[in-house]
Design an enzyme around this catalytic site. Structure first.
Site, mmCIF file in Angstrom:
data_model
loop_
_atom_site.group_PDB
_atom_site.id
_atom_site.type_symbol
_atom_site.label_atom_id
_atom_site.label_comp_id
_atom_site.label_asym_id
_atom_site.label_seq_id
_atom_site.Cartn_x
_atom_site.Cartn_y
_atom_site.Cartn_z
ATOM 1 N N LYS A 147 -0.674 -3.755 45.143
ATOM 2 C CA LYS A 147 0.357 -2.920 45.754
ATOM 3 C C LYS A 147 -0.107 -2.522 47.151
ATOM 4 O O LYS A 147 -1.267 -2.162 47.355
ATOM 5 C CB LYS A 147 0.586 -1.681 44.880
ATOM 6 N N SER A 187 8.047 2.625 42.688
ATOM 7 C CA SER A 187 7.404 2.107 43.900
ATOM 8 C C SER A 187 6.430 0.956 43.649
ATOM 9 O O SER A 187 6.064 0.253 44.584
ATOM 10 C CB SER A 187 6.682 3.239 44.642
ATOM 11 N N SER A 201 5.988 5.363 38.667
ATOM 12 C CA SER A 201 6.001 4.175 39.521
ATOM 13 C C SER A 201 5.381 2.938 38.888
ATOM 14 O O SER A 201 5.511 1.845 39.435
ATOM 15 C CB SER A 201 5.303 4.474 40.853
#
Length: 585
Positions: A199, A271, A295
């Site tokens: 990420k 996210s 997330s």
């Protein structure tokens, strides 16, 4: 250079000013703005213009003040602070050096007789252990694997919008090194030569760490994140920096919005959008995501991947964008619970530069005797999981997690928003929040956070302490099965720091399908929750369930949506004519 719109109270008073009536009297809006300005001045927050001050006032009345009052009722009705201490405690110990210890690692299952598939797509959906076996038996090299996955990243990213930066040069360099080590008889473990994604809130030197944000899209941090160092030392090969929602909020980022491979007309939510979508679509074998409040759980559930939100403090966060020091967690998104256990085993441990990380002595999930466990199931549990675990010898009992604190959702919002604003104070003061991709997200929340009194932030932490104690007392089973995307459970789980596995359990038809023959599906998932420091139990139970089911092995229909169905809005799937190495996509 950003400039704020002038405050109405500073506007030259004149009969031409529309904020005045015909009789020269000020409007109610101006009176309200003048009064608010005085209050904001005491907070050193005069940089807000009138519309923002009025927006903050409205949000405070509707959201902030009710939360404050609820928390006061819970913990602030008596004086002296003798009960309900804040979990944000101070530790005076000085730690100058990294503590070394002999980690007790998991005993991974051995596999044999793995044959290289002829089809590259079949290779792309193999597990970590299967890919590792192909590498060790010289049926494929790590460099070849990198080539296969890079093609998939470039092929599907134009549709899914799930990748920010492809680290192609680095991937081939690391893969070549992994192959050379094996040729010399050096095996670094189950992740040796295995590609993966991070990420894009996790810093990697010489590559952009954009945080998904327009403001920071050209940022290069000269930091090597602790979790990246752990993976690199285990021989894993970084393919790319995957999409994070802007500043780790939802799935909207500066380059678009990440789509769900199972139904590309909808978005991933959460996210850790890139890690979820890329793992689901076979673009990476596994990825590392993060969770502060949903997330990992939300996008993993939406995209139908197996994921672990680990116990708070299990994985170090040095070199990672910080939203809230007492909530942020890093965890794996994978093909299976076995893969999650393997990745967790590599990335867990004490990070000397992260005060909240710690050595957690997890038992080996591959050695847990699940027949000795008592596992609860909530009313919203998926009963197939309950029935399968019962058939495997687990004592399954109805269960309810009881606690009296009714403001868990507000406590989480206070904690996350105030902490986040402390990390992005200059961003807000300079007006850079006006550049944010979705104005109803961080900009609105952090403006409200500006006026939360310090005393009421502490009261929210005391209420959190009471919640933690009540959940601890109520957690009378070894684990429980329940909805993994229910917002109340997301808030409570993150405030308490408990681990949860996201478990795919099936599929449903999508709403309003374009054709009855469409292959698009909505994924069905559940959660297996365990007490903090008992991630191994959630892993073991999920492995037991997945050993006799195949929901987690299904592949999304990216290339073949079905007859008379077409990809909506995005361009058709195709390999771009040229994708430069290491550039932002």
């Amino acid at each position: 250079m950003f400039q704020n719109v002038p405050s109405l109270s500073r506007t030259i008073l004149s009969s031409a000013n529309p904020e005045f009536s015909r009789h020269g009297k000020r409007s109610k809006k101006m009176d309200a703005a003048v009064g608010l300005e005085r209050g904001f001045s005491m907070l050193d927050a005069e940089f807000f213009n009138d519309s923002k001050m009025l927006e903050i006032e409205k949000g405070a009345k509707e959201l902030t003040i009710p939360i404050i009052k609820d928390n006061r009722k819970i913990v602030a009705t008596t004086n002296g602070g003798l009960k309900y201490p804040s979990p944000l405690v101070f530790n005076s110990e000085w730690k100058h050096k990294e503590m070394h210890y002999a980690a007790k690692r998991f005993s991974y299952p051995s596999i044999s007789s793995v044959t290289r598939p002829e089809n590259e797509e079949d290779i792309a959906f193999m597990t970590i252990l299967e890919l590792g076996q192909l590498i060790r038996t010289k049926q494929i090299s790590s460099e070849e694997l990198v080539g296969i996955f890079l093609k998939r990243l470039k092929r599907y990213n134009p549709v899914l919008e799930a990748v920010i930066t492809i680290t192609e040069d680095l991937a081939y360099k690391q893969a070549k090194h992994a192959d050379q080590l094996l040729a010399q008889g050096v095996d670094l473990g189950p992740l040796h030569g295995i590609p993966y994604g991070l990420k894009d809130i996790i810093a990697v030197p010489e590559y952009k760490t954009t945080w998904g944000s327009t403001t920071f899209k050209d940022q290069v941090l000269d930091i090597e994140a602790w979790v990246y160092k752990r993976l690199k030392s285990a021989g894993a090969v970084l393919l790319g920096k995957l999409v994070t929602g802007s500043l780790a909020y939802d799935d909207i980022w500066f380059g678009g919005r990440t789509r769900n491979p199972w139904n590309i007309e909808e978005f991933t939510t959460g996210s850790s959008a890139g890690p979820a979508a890329c793992t689901s679509a076979g673009m990476v074998p596994f990825a590392i995501g993060s969770e502060t409040a949903g997330s990992i759980t939300y996008p993993a559930a939406r995209c139908g991947v197996t994921a672990l939100r680990p116990t708070f403090g299990t994985v170090g966060r040095t070199g990672v964008l910080s939203l809230s020091e007492s909530l942020d967690k890093l965890g794996p998104l994978c093909r299976s619970a076995v893969d999650c256990a393997i990745v967790l085993d590599v990335i867990r441990g004490k990070d000397p530069d992260d005060p909240s990380s710690r050595k957690i002595n997890l038992d080996d999930p591959f050695s847990v005797d699940i027949t000795k466990l008592t596992v609860g199931y909530l009313e919203d549990a998926e009963m197939e999981v309950v029935d399968v675990l019962k058939s495997k010898g687990v004592n399954m009992v109805p269960f309810k997690l009881n606690y009296t604190v009714e403001s868990a959702q507000g406590i989480l919002n206070f904690t996350m928003d105030v902490d986040m604003l402390a990390h992005f104070d200059t961003w807000q003061r300079s007006g850079q929040d006006d550049e944010f991709e979705a104005q109803d997200q961080w900009p609105t929340e952090l403006r409200r956070a500006r006026v939360i009194p310090a005393v009421d932030y502490i009261q929210s932490q005391r209420a959190r302490g009471k919640l933690i104690q009540e959940v601890k007392e109520s957690f009378t089973v070894d684990a429980f099965v329940g909805n993994v995307t229910d917002w109340e459970k997301v808030c409570v789980g993150n405030l308490v720091g408990m681990p949860v596995m996201v478990v795919p359990v099936g599929f449903e038809k999508i709403k309003d399908p374009p054709t009855n023959e469409t292959r698009r599906r909505s994924t069905v998932t559940t959660g297996i929750y365990a007490p903090p420091d008992h991630d191994h139990i959630a892993l073991a139970l999920t492995m037991a369930y997945q050993s006799v089911t195949n929901h987690h092995k299904q592949r999304p229909p990216i290339d073949n949506l079905g007859p008379e169905d077409a990809i909506p809005n995005p361009p058709k799937v195709a390999i771009p004519p040229r994708v430069l190495k290491g550039v932002v996509l």
